[in-house]
Design an enzyme around this catalytic site. Structure first.
Site, PDB file in Angstrom:
ATOM      1  N   LYS A  17      -7.401   6.162 -18.295  1.00  0.00           N
ATOM      2  CA  LYS A  17      -6.205   5.688 -18.996  1.00  0.00           C
ATOM      3  C   LYS A  17      -5.760   6.718 -20.040  1.00  0.00           C
ATOM      4  CE  LYS A  17      -7.433   0.912 -18.015  1.00  0.00           C
ATOM      5  NZ  LYS A  17      -7.877  -0.433 -18.414  1.00  0.00           N
TER       6      LYS A  17
ATOM      7  N   GLN B 247     -10.271  -3.165 -23.595  1.00  0.00           N
ATOM      8  CA  GLN B 247     -10.889  -3.085 -22.272  1.00  0.00           C
ATOM      9  C   GLN B 247     -11.841  -4.258 -22.052  1.00  0.00           C
ATOM     10  OE1 GLN B 247     -10.051  -0.916 -19.916  1.00  0.00           O
ATOM     11  NE2 GLN B 247     -11.572  -1.613 -18.443  1.00  0.00           N
TER      12      GLN B 247
ATOM     13  N   ASP C 264      -1.369  -5.323 -21.394  1.00  0.00           N
ATOM     14  CA  ASP C 264      -2.114  -5.878 -20.264  1.00  0.00           C
ATOM     15  C   ASP C 264      -1.501  -7.191 -19.768  1.00  0.00           C
ATOM     16  OD1 ASP C 264      -4.371  -4.430 -19.331  1.00  0.00           O
ATOM     17  OD2 ASP C 264      -5.431  -4.822 -21.214  1.00  0.00           O
TER      18      ASP C 264
HETATM   19  N1  GUN Z   1     -11.020  -4.529 -17.016  1.00  0.00           N
HETATM   20  C1  GUN Z   1     -10.770  -4.445 -15.682  1.00  0.00           C
HETATM   21  N2  GUN Z   1      -9.447  -4.322 -15.439  1.00  0.00           N
HETATM   22  C2  GUN Z   1      -8.838  -4.324 -16.650  1.00  0.00           C
HETATM   23  C3  GUN Z   1      -7.470  -4.222 -17.048  1.00  0.00           C
HETATM   24  O1  GUN Z   1      -6.535  -4.120 -16.260  1.00  0.00           O
HETATM   25  N3  GUN Z   1      -7.258  -4.248 -18.394  1.00  0.00           N
HETATM   26  C4  GUN Z   1      -8.264  -4.392 -19.309  1.00  0.00           C
HETATM   27  N4  GUN Z   1      -7.958  -4.431 -20.592  1.00  0.00           N
HETATM   28  N5  GUN Z   1      -9.536  -4.493 -18.963  1.00  0.00           N
HETATM   29  C5  GUN Z   1      -9.811  -4.460 -17.628  1.00  0.00           C
END
Ligand code: GUN
Length: 301
Positions: A49, A93, A116
């Site tokens: 990311k 996350q 998100d």
């Molecule tokens: N953990 C697995 N996929 C995601 C996601 O799309 N966003 C976040 N914040 N955590 C995750």
């Protein structure tokens, strides 16, 4: 031969749109990523990311509290990020350590900065068909289906998995596009029989190669959201039927990636399917970039 639904060409289209949109902003968008503890898989995702931000010219900041962080400390951290005007997006996350109250933390993120789409306010927008940030992986799946002109309206979509991150929002997005949607999970009786009814099967379970031939209607479109690392050679050989290419890859890397769908069975049964790796995977980060830019556009307008 089934059609392979590769994610990279779709990702490239999304990122090109992102570049154009960033060019129209008065300053770079900013994303804060909160990575708690040292879960290796989460660390890999967060690295991806941050790298995507660098490539696009999005300002990013990684915050890495230890696994021992308390809910209160995380709430304070999120609150400080909420107040910083140059931070357009906040991503916490998942998963958080079990002692942390995840729901409280997600509720603390300002809905306008929730890239998100996990805040209940944004979940409500999604469910009621209002504009707002959509969870990245499900939004990526929809982009992929549109890109390859896979019909959705009127088809029976079966989503296996009911997580807040993938299963539930994917089902909502498919419903909005007029699919008949069934959500099923580990306690669904005769899961294979339900899946076999699907014109469009979305597997988001987190169990390697669980979706085998008896789950797949011949000619169905199969979207595999799973990314499971197999580091036991015998297991890799069993799943891949001893494929020389895959076993050579295993011997080079000490592991191979397998989706939630059996890779050989899907190639025999499906009409179209996403490979693992290289299917849905590349789209999650691209949609996160798009959501971050959208948050910046709103904040700057
Ligand atoms: N953990 C697995 N996929 C995601 C996601 O799309 N966003 C976040 N914040 N955590 C995750």
């Amino acid at each position: 031969m089934p059609q392979l639904l590769h994610g990279n060409p779709v990702r490239d289209v999304i990122l090109e749109e992102c570049r154009k949109r960033i060019g129209g902003l008065s300053r770079a968008p900013g994303l804060a990523v909160v990575l708690v503890g040292d879960d290796p898989a989460s660390a890999v995702y967060v690295r991806g990311k941050v790298k995507a931000c660098e490539d696009l010219g999005i300002y990013s900041e990684k915050l890495t509290p230890p696994a021992s962080v308390t809910t209160g400390e995380l709430l304070d951290l999120v609150d400080r990020l909420n107040q910083r005007p140059e931070v357009d997006g906040i991503l916490v996350q998942m998963p958080l350590p079990p002692h942390v109250d995840t729901k409280r933390v997600l509720l603390a993120v300002k809905p306008e900065k929730d890239v998100d789409g996990f805040h209940p306010c944004n979940v409500g927008r999604l469910v009621t068909g209002r504009p707002g940030p959509q969870p990245c992986t499900p939004a990526g799946i929809l982009r992929l289906l549109h890109h390859y002109q896979i019909p959705i309206a009127g088809r029976h979509a079966v989503v296996v998995g009911r997580s807040d991150i993938v299963g539930k929002p994917a089902a909502m997005l498919l419903l909005q596009e007029h699919a008949t949607v069934t959500i099923c999970h580990s306690r669904t009786p005769d899961l294979a029989a339900v899946c076999r009814q699907a014109d469009l099967l979305v597997a988001a379970i987190g169990r390697p190669a669980m979706v085998t031939r008896e789950y797949i209607k011949p000619g169905a479109t199969v979207i595999d959201v799973g990314i499971n690392r197999i580091d036991v050679r015998r297991e890799a050989a069993r799943i891949y039927g001893g494929s020389p290419d895959k076993m050579a890859a295993f011997d080079r890397n000490g592991s191979v990636l397998v989706g939630d769908v059996h890779p050989l069975d899907v190639a025999e049964q499906a009409g179209a399917y996403t490979p693992v790796p290289g299917g849905v995977g590349p789209l999650t980060i691209a949609m996160l970039m798009a959501n971050t830019i959208a948050a910046a556009e709103k904040g700057l307008s």
